[in-house]
Design a protein around this motif. Structure first.
Motif, PDB file in Angstrom:
ATOM      1  N   UNK A  10       6.377  -0.122   0.307  1.00 60.30           N
ATOM      2  CA  UNK A  10       4.971  -0.488   0.121  1.00 60.30           C
ATOM      3  C   UNK A  10       4.733  -1.539  -0.951  1.00 60.30           C
ATOM      4  N   UNK A  11       5.616  -2.544  -0.986  1.00 58.92           N
ATOM      5  CA  UNK A  11       5.431  -3.616  -1.961  1.00 58.92           C
ATOM      6  C   UNK A  11       5.281  -4.974  -1.264  1.00 58.92           C
ATOM      7  N   UNK A  12       4.885  -4.937   0.010  1.00 62.90           N
ATOM      8  CA  UNK A  12       4.756  -6.160   0.796  1.00 62.90           C
ATOM      9  C   UNK A  12       3.962  -7.253   0.098  1.00 62.90           C
ATOM     10  N   UNK A  13       2.910  -6.844  -0.623  1.00 61.44           N
ATOM     11  CA  UNK A  13       2.040  -7.848  -1.271  1.00 61.44           C
ATOM     12  C   UNK A  13       2.639  -8.390  -2.565  1.00 61.44           C
ATOM     13  N   UNK A  14       3.752  -7.824  -2.991  1.00 62.41           N
ATOM     14  CA  UNK A  14       4.306  -8.193  -4.302  1.00 62.41           C
ATOM     15  C   UNK A  14       5.643  -8.936  -4.197  1.00 62.41           C
ATOM     16  N   UNK A  15       5.969  -9.376  -2.987  1.00 63.92           N
ATOM     17  CA  UNK A  15       7.288  -9.981  -2.768  1.00 63.92           C
ATOM     18  C   UNK A  15       7.543 -11.203  -3.659  1.00 63.92           C
ATOM     19  N   UNK A  16       6.483 -11.916  -4.011  1.00 68.64           N
ATOM     20  CA  UNK A  16       6.661 -13.137  -4.815  1.00 68.64           C
ATOM     21  C   UNK A  16       6.526 -12.910  -6.313  1.00 68.64           C
ATOM     22  N   UNK A  17       6.319 -11.660  -6.711  1.00 64.75           N
ATOM     23  CA  UNK A  17       6.167 -11.375  -8.144  1.00 64.75           C
ATOM     24  C   UNK A  17       7.522 -11.299  -8.824  1.00 64.75           C
ATOM     25  N   UNK A  18       7.487 -11.470 -10.143  1.00 64.73           N
ATOM     26  CA  UNK A  18       8.698 -11.296 -10.962  1.00 64.73           C
ATOM     27  C   UNK A  18       8.674  -9.898 -11.574  1.00 64.73           C
ATOM     28  N   UNK A  19       9.840  -9.351 -11.901  1.00 65.23           N
ATOM     29  CA  UNK A  19       9.890  -7.982 -12.426  1.00 65.23           C
ATOM     30  C   UNK A  19       8.913  -7.712 -13.573  1.00 65.23           C
ATOM     31  N   UNK A  20       8.722  -8.679 -14.495  1.00 70.65           N
ATOM     32  CA  UNK A  20       7.844  -8.397 -15.640  1.00 70.65           C
ATOM     33  C   UNK A  20       6.378  -8.242 -15.222  1.00 70.65           C
ATOM     34  N   UNK A  21       6.073  -8.628 -13.999  1.00 66.77           N
ATOM     35  CA  UNK A  21       4.690  -8.482 -13.512  1.00 66.77           C
ATOM     36  C   UNK A  21       4.464  -7.139 -12.817  1.00 66.77           C
ATOM     37  N   UNK A  22       5.493  -6.291 -12.792  1.00 68.49           N
ATOM     38  CA  UNK A  22       5.394  -5.017 -12.067  1.00 68.49           C
ATOM     39  C   UNK A  22       5.384  -3.830 -13.018  1.00 68.49           C
ATOM     40  N   UNK A  23       4.811  -2.721 -12.571  1.00 67.58           N
ATOM     41  CA  UNK A  23       4.857  -1.473 -13.344  1.00 67.58           C
ATOM     42  C   UNK A  23       6.251  -0.848 -13.216  1.00 67.58           C
TER      43      UNK A  23
END
Ligand SMILES: Nc1ncnc2c1ncn2[C@@H]1O[C@H](COP(=O)(O)OP(=O)(O)O)[C@@H](O)[C@H]1O
Ligand SMILES: [Mg+2]
Length: 279
Positions: free
Chosen positions: A122-135
């Motif tokens: 369930x992270x389809x919308x976050x594929x382009x994010x970098x690790x530091x942008x995630x919880x």
């Protein structure tokens, strides 16, 4: 699928006798089974997982996966650690696709396969994010996707949710159970959290410490998907707590002497779900 037979492991200690981390451990995990190893910190859980992963060698005994002796890490077993160890300079998609790139799989295919697993967590919308942008929970989900994309038969998980807050941990239990139900992977899961072990597993192997042994096995035959309020789960949890209370008393007696009384001890109140800094 996984077979551990008479395994012992001693570590050298500076200037002293060896420290027996594991003593005569034996268990099996069947194909598609979800088995947890539960025990207080320092009892040898990670050592045991590392033996199955092929990252450590046993002094005695034998570790087999699919009928073959384990000598080294293999593509059939992937470890998910507490520390997600994502590459900070790669996006979620690039992190998940990384292992496929090393296998020289073409970009289009590896992105397709990586996206499939990213969507599964369930992270389809976050594929382009970098690790530091995630919880923290999202990073652990990326780590799970990264393991699944390699399509191993076995997932070896070493306290993957230990650093997460309770709410996130509960969500990830649901997510992991769903992944397990959908994929039929064999999972060997390490934890010091009683509730986590009972909620997730078909079987819980409870370890004792000094030296690490398997003390007792609990079968959890509750319906799937598991419901938090299931009375069978609560019943097994309290049985495990009793088993561990006896273990606590044993260790405390060693440390405090014969007049130690568990009922009067503050330790009896800590014999709860979390064994992190307990015995
Ligand atoms: N490489 C090592 N060298 C020496 N001692 C070790 C090594 N790895 C683990 N140990 C010791 O073995 C015991 C079990 O460690 P570990 O398997 O990490 O426990 P757990 O994962 O249950 O917390 C601990 O007392 C630890 O200090
Ligand atoms: Mg450990």
């Amino acid at each position: 699928m996984i077979r551990v037979e008479g395994v012992s492991k001693t570590f050298e200690q500076r200037g002293g006798a060896g420290y027996t981390a594991l003593d005569d451990i034996a268990f099996e995990v069947g194909k598609g089974e979800f088995v947890s190893i539960l025990g207080p910190s320092g009892c040898g859980k990670s050592t045991l997982l590392n033996l199955v992963a092929g990252l450590e060698r046993a002094d005695k005994g034998r570790v087999e996966v699919s009928g073959k002796k384990v000598n080294a890490p293999g593509p059939d077993r992937i470890v998910v650690f507490q520390d997600h160890a994502l590459y900070p300079w790669l996006t979620v998609l690039e992190n998940v696709a990384f292992g496929l790139k090393q296998k020289r799989i073409k970009k289009e295919e590896r992105h397709e396969r990586a996206m499939e697993q990213i969507r599964a967590v369930h992270l389809g919308k976050f594929a382009d994010r970098y690790p530091h942008e995630l919880s923290g929970g999202m990073k652990q989900r990326v780590a799970i996707a990264r393991a699944l994309v390699m399509d191993p038969e076995i997932l070896l998980m070493d306290e993957p949710f230990a650093a997460l807050d309770e709410q996130t941990r509960l969500l990830l239990h649901k997510e992991l159970e769903q992944i397990w139900l959908n994929t039929g992977k064999t999972i060997l899961f390490i934890t010091h959290n009683i509730r986590e072990a009972v909620t997730l597993s078909d079987r819980v192997l409870v370890m004792s410490t000094r030296p690490g042994r398997i003390k007792k096995e609990f079968r959890v035959q509750a319906a799937r998907p598991r419901e938090a309020g299931d009375s069978l789960l609560h019943h097994i949890e309290s049985q495990i707590m009793n088993t561990l209370a006896a273990e606590l008393a044993k260790v405390a007696k060693e440390e405090y002497g014969d007049d130690y009384n568990l009922e009067k001890s503050p330790l009896s109140h800590s014999a709860v779900s979390n064994l992190g800094d307990g015995i």
